[in-house]
Design an enzyme around this catalytic site. Structure first.
Site, PDB file in Angstrom:
ATOM      1  N   GLU A  82       0.823  -1.221   0.000  1.00  0.00           N
ATOM      2  CA  GLU A  82       0.000   0.000   0.000  1.00  0.00           C
ATOM      3  C   GLU A  82       0.855   1.269   0.000  1.00  0.00           C
ATOM      4  O   GLU A  82       1.725   1.432   0.860  1.00  0.00           O
ATOM      5  CB  GLU A  82      -0.906  -0.021   1.240  1.00  0.00           C
ATOM      6  N   LYS A 268      -7.172  -0.813  11.766  1.00  0.00           N
ATOM      7  CA  LYS A 268      -6.596  -1.274  10.491  1.00  0.00           C
ATOM      8  C   LYS A 268      -5.366  -0.428  10.151  1.00  0.00           C
ATOM      9  O   LYS A 268      -4.342  -0.920   9.703  1.00  0.00           O
ATOM     10  CB  LYS A 268      -7.648  -1.188   9.378  1.00  0.00           C
ATOM     11  N   ASP A 284       4.719 -14.156  11.611  1.00  0.00           N
ATOM     12  CA  ASP A 284       3.366 -14.607  11.283  1.00  0.00           C
ATOM     13  C   ASP A 284       2.377 -13.453  11.522  1.00  0.00           C
ATOM     14  O   ASP A 284       1.945 -13.212  12.650  1.00  0.00           O
ATOM     15  CB  ASP A 284       3.050 -15.817  12.179  1.00  0.00           C
ATOM     16  N   HIS A 382      -2.296  10.183  -0.736  1.00  0.00           N
ATOM     17  CA  HIS A 382      -2.597   8.870  -1.304  1.00  0.00           C
ATOM     18  C   HIS A 382      -2.615   8.943  -2.825  1.00  0.00           C
ATOM     19  O   HIS A 382      -2.053   8.113  -3.515  1.00  0.00           O
ATOM     20  CB  HIS A 382      -4.001   8.445  -0.856  1.00  0.00           C
TER      21      HIS A 382
HETATM   22  C1  MEV Z   1      -5.760   3.014   5.165  1.00  0.00           C
HETATM   23  O1  MEV Z   1      -5.057   1.850   4.835  1.00  0.00           O
HETATM   24  C2  MEV Z   1      -5.720   3.260   6.661  1.00  0.00           C
HETATM   25  C3  MEV Z   1      -6.587   4.414   7.158  1.00  0.00           C
HETATM   26  O2  MEV Z   1      -7.925   4.226   6.712  1.00  0.00           O
HETATM   27  C4  MEV Z   1      -6.530   4.377   8.669  1.00  0.00           C
HETATM   28  C5  MEV Z   1      -7.506   5.296   9.354  1.00  0.00           C
HETATM   29  O3  MEV Z   1      -8.513   5.660   8.781  1.00  0.00           O
HETATM   30  O4  MEV Z   1      -7.215   5.619  10.530  1.00  0.00           O
HETATM   31  C6  MEV Z   1      -6.127   5.721   6.621  1.00  0.00           C
END
Ligand code: MEV
Length: 428
Positions: A82, A268, A284, A382
């Protein structure tokens, strides 16, 4: 697909297997070649690592920079597909340096092995019998891994729990094993299997499961830092006051505290950084993921793995705590050539130190996401990186990549077809 073609597939060589799948999936020579072209891992090692191998797959190997952790500088290998993740972690780390970087700590590397016992007559009696023989059970477990014991690790303690279920009462033994610099699954599983006959004898029940728990809550790693409000203000190029940035980040954080939909994304983002280091070091990542999310919901409510507050000076204090079951010895940490290189770049001496570095990366990653989301929005950065990837996909090389991606970003039209058109114009 003709399934009979797969008979004895596992016994064949990777080349033979590739030939079969090439035929069945109608792969072109070029496509088959993509799988065949192995990187540093090599086909032979890959074939020894898992089953039915026909090739290898790669990740970019990036470096997270500017990390100052407990007064020591670290360069952090990160493997991830990513865009923005490595840049974001490095950016946060750079801002955190202004207040002395990250301070970390962690528990001893203790993993839990679970043994599920059923069919006993009386739970209290069975429990007493186990606890009365604790030393004997622990020493039996340790007979299974004298090497670990010689390094100061091994089974240290056990606990007994009751679980009521639709299919009957269960007695669960938690064997607590200090796994030192290993991830520990092998050692723990072997010990659990080793003590099961004795547990059956003691409880007069039968053992069903004997397996490690990935909710490694005895092996927590923590990191903490302060992002000063002046530094935060500068990071917005003066577009926002420092106090406003702190307020905005706290508002963003409190949505995660109170809403599982946001919390999943919040966590995430943390795992973007955590997994990237876990993968780079050959560990892992599924185990770490399982541990992180189960720990996040251990209170019965799914919670963020990080915490933020404003201190008396008005600066932003960020903290993280999560289970990190990783090793610096054993498994793919030694078989994957780049994992060995990653560990050398990191310069960590123990798995405990590595887990703390990973915690700091997770916190840095989360802060970067919150800061961007709460201020300028995430898409700008991004999109710039996304545009670069699209330019490369369209065939741009060298200087062309920047030219094509800049033009697409300016036009707010990022697509392979537009990239191809721009390329044509440039090359005229
Ligand atoms: C993207 O991979 C991760 C984000 O969505 C995390 C977040 O929103 O805190 C940017």
């Amino acid at each position: 697909m003709d399934n009979s073609k797969f008979s004895g597939f596992y016994k064949k060589s990777p080349e033979e297997r590739l030939k079969i799948i090439k035929e069945l999936a109608k792969l072109t020579d070029e496509e088959a070649e993509i799988l065949k072209k192995t990187g540093s891992l090599g086909m032979e090692t890959a074939d020894r690592m898992i089953e039915n191998v026909v090739g290898t797959s790669e990740f970019p190997f990036g470096l997270g920079l500017h990390f100052l952790i407990n007064g020591k500088d670290y360069v952090i290998p990160m493997c991830i597909e990513e865009p923005s993740v490595v840049a974001a972690a490095s950016f946060s780390a750079k801002l955190a340096r202004e207040s002395g970087g990250f301070k970390t700590s962690s528990d001893d590397p203790v993993m839990i092995g679970q043994i599920q016992i059923m069919g006993f007559k009386n739970f209290q009696k069975a429990k007493k019998s186990i606890l009365n023989n604790k030393e004997k059970i622990i020493s039996k477990a340790n007979e299974r891994d004298s090497v670990l014991v010689s390094f100061g690790g091994g089974a240290k303690d056990l606990e007994v729990m009751k679980v009521d279920s639709k299919v009957g009462e269960m007695l669960i033994v938690h064997l607590l094993v200090d796994v030192r610099d290993a991830m520990g699954a092998n050692a723990v599983n072997t010990m659990c299997e080793g003590i099961s006959p004795l547990l059956e004898e003691l409880t007069r029940g039968y053992v069903r499961l004997r397996i490690i728990s990935n909710l490694a809550d005895r092996r927590l790693a923590r990191a903490k830092t302060i992002w000063k409000k002046e530094v935060l203000e500068k990071s917005t190029k003066g577009m926002m006051k420092g106090e406003e940035v702190v307020k905005a980040i706290l508002e963003a954080y409190h949505l995660a505290v109170n809403d599982p939909y946001r919390c999943a994304t919040h966590n995430k983002g943390i795992m973007n950084g955590v997994d990237a280091v876990v993968i780079a070091t050959g560990n892992d990542f599924r185990a770490v993921e399982a541990g992180a999310h189960s720990f996040a919901s251990i209170t019965g409510k799914y919670k963020p793995l990080t915490k933020y507050h404003k201190n008396r000076e008005g600066d932003l204090v960020g903290e993280i705590e999560l289970p990190i079951a990783i090793g610096t010895v054993g498994g793919a940490t030694r078989t994957k050539p780049e994992a060995k290189v990653a560990l050398k770049i990191l310069g960590v001496k123990t798995a405990k130190e590595l887990s703390e570095v990973i915690a700091a990366v997770g916190l840095a990653q989360n802060f970067a996401a919150l800061r961007a989301l709460a201020t300028e929005g995430i898409q700008r950065g991004h999109m710039r990186l996304h545009a670069k990837n699209i330019a490369i996909t369209a065939g741009a090389k060298g200087d062309e990549i920047e030219k094509v991606s800049n033009k697409m970003t300016d036009e707010k039209n990022i697509s392979v077809s537009r990239a191809k058109e721009i390329l044509k114009e440039i090359r005229k």
